[in-house]
Design an enzyme around this catalytic site. Sequence first.
Site, short mmCIF file in Angstrom:
data_model
loop_
_atom_site.label_atom_id
_atom_site.label_comp_id
_atom_site.label_asym_id
_atom_site.label_seq_id
_atom_site.Cartn_x
_atom_site.Cartn_y
_atom_site.Cartn_z
CB SER A 153 -0.92 0.00 1.23
OG SER A 153 -0.15 -0.01 2.42
CB VAL A 278 -5.48 10.96 6.06
CG1 VAL A 278 -5.34 12.33 6.69
CG2 VAL A 278 -4.90 10.96 4.65
CG ASP A 320 -0.91 -3.34 3.41
OD1 ASP A 320 -1.15 -4.19 4.29
OD2 ASP A 320 -0.15 -2.37 3.60
CG HIS A 452 4.38 -13.06 41.99
ND1 HIS A 452 3.53 -11.98 41.83
CD2 HIS A 452 5.08 -12.82 43.14
CE1 HIS A 452 3.70 -11.14 42.85
NE2 HIS A 452 4.65 -11.63 43.66
#
EC number: 1.8.1.4
Length: 479
Positions: A153, A278, A320, A452
Site C-alpha cells: 500500500s 490519513v 494490503d 510472579h
Amino acid sequence: MSDKFDVVVIGGGPGGYVAAIRAAQLGLKTACIEKWLDKDNKPRLGGTCLNVGCIPSKALLDSSQKYHDAKDTFGIHGISMKDVAMNVDTMVDRKDKIVDQLTSGITGLFKANGVTSFEGFGKVLANKKVEFTAHDGTVTVLETENVILATGSVPVNIPPAPRTGDIIVDNQGALDFRAVPKRLGVIGAGVIGLELGSVWARLGSEVVVLEAQDSFLSLCDQDLAKEAAKIFKKQHLDIRLGARVTGSQINGEEVEVTYLDAKGEEQKQTFDKLIVAVGRKPFTDGCLAGDAGVNLDERGFVFVDEQCRTSVPGVYAIGDIVRGPMLAHKASEEGVMVADIIAGHKAQMNYDCIPSVIYTHPELAWVGKNEQELKAEGIKFKVGKFPFAASGRAMAANDTDGFVKMIACEETDRILGCHIIGGHAADLIAQAVIAMEFGSTAEDIALTVFAHPTVSEAVHEAALAVDNHAIHIANRKKR
C-alpha cells in the site's frame, strides 16, 4: 530469459518476501520482484514495513522513549542525570543502520533459500505470465505456474495538504527530520499519526493532531480509546476531534493549516512541519495488464477468497491489497498460507485471531471482538478488567498506566476478545491470541499458572475477574 518458475512473487515486503522464502523452502523454484530503491537509489527488499514503516518508526519510538525516561522519569528510581540531550542526527542514523541490517538480511535469506531476486517492476499478464521491467528499462517476460501479488500500500494524499518538500510530509518524511520541529501538526489520529506524533512530542515538539472523525480510535474498544485519550492529553498531545482540514499554505519555512473545528467554525494553525497520516490505499497501479483477468473493487483492492485466490486460477493476492487489516503480520501469514497451498498442502488462516497494536507509550493492543461490536451483534458477554496500577511488577517498573480487559461469552465462557493498554501490551496480547487460537475459555486462563512478579499476571487477573474471582482487586458486587 527462458527460465520458468513455479512461483513468481511481485513485491518484496513482509508478505512477499515471506511468501517467497516459504515457497522455496517447500521445494518450489521461486522468484521475487521488488521495485524499492532507497534514498541512494540502491535496491532494497523489505517494502514499506522494513524501509519506512514498522521497523524505522519503532527505532525512533524506542530512542525517544529512552530520552524521555532519562530526562523525566529516572529521578523516581534515584537516578540523577544532568543536561540530558538528544542528538537527532545520531537517532536517525541509528534508525537507518537498523533498516540496512534488516533489509540486507532478507537478501541473505533469499540466497540461503535459493530465491531468485529481480530488481524492478512486475506486472501480471494473461496466462500467468509476468512482465518484469528492470530499473534500467529492460523488459523480460517470466514464465510461471503461480503468481503471488504482494504489492502493498501507499499513503493516501489529500488535496488540502499536498506533500511539498520537507515541510508537508507523509510518514516517510517524518522519519527523517534532522531537527526537532518546535510546532508539529499531524493530520490523522490513527496508528501512524499517534506513533509519529509521540516520537516528536517526547523530544520537545508542540504537537497538534487534527482528526476529522468525531470519535477517537473508533475501531478499537472504547474503554481503551477513552483511557488512551486521557493519557495522551497528559503527554501533551493536543488531539482535536471533528477537525476537517480544508487548506494549507506554505510561508517560507512554516505552513499555515486551515480547518473546520467540531462546531464547523474555521480555524487556522501554523506549524514548522506537517505530517499527513490519513491512511493508506492498496498499490495496484500498473501491476495488472488489462487482460490479466484479476478483478479489483472500486477502491482498488483485489478480490480474493478466504485462501487469497483471485478470479484467475494460479494467481493469488495477499497483504494490503486484499480485504482485512493492513498489517505486516497478516500479510506474512497469508504469504505462508498461499505458499503452502501452492505446494499442495492444506492451509487456512484464522482471521478472527489477528492482533492489532499501536506502539505509543503506553501501547494499545487488541484481538477479537470489542464490546461495542458484541453489543451491535446481540451477543451476550461478560467482562473482566484488571488495572496495571494493581500489578506489583508494573509498580516496580513505574509503568502503571492502563489495564487488561478480557471479554468472554456469557454462555460458553469462550474468550471473544482481549484489549490491553499499558506497558508491554504488544507482547502481552500474544497470550490472548494463543488462547483464542486454541478456543480457550476465561477459566482456562484463570487456571493457568503465571510467573510472579510479572506484568503478564494482569492477563491472569483479568481472566479471573470475568467471573468476579480476581485476587488482587476488589471484585464488583454480584447483582
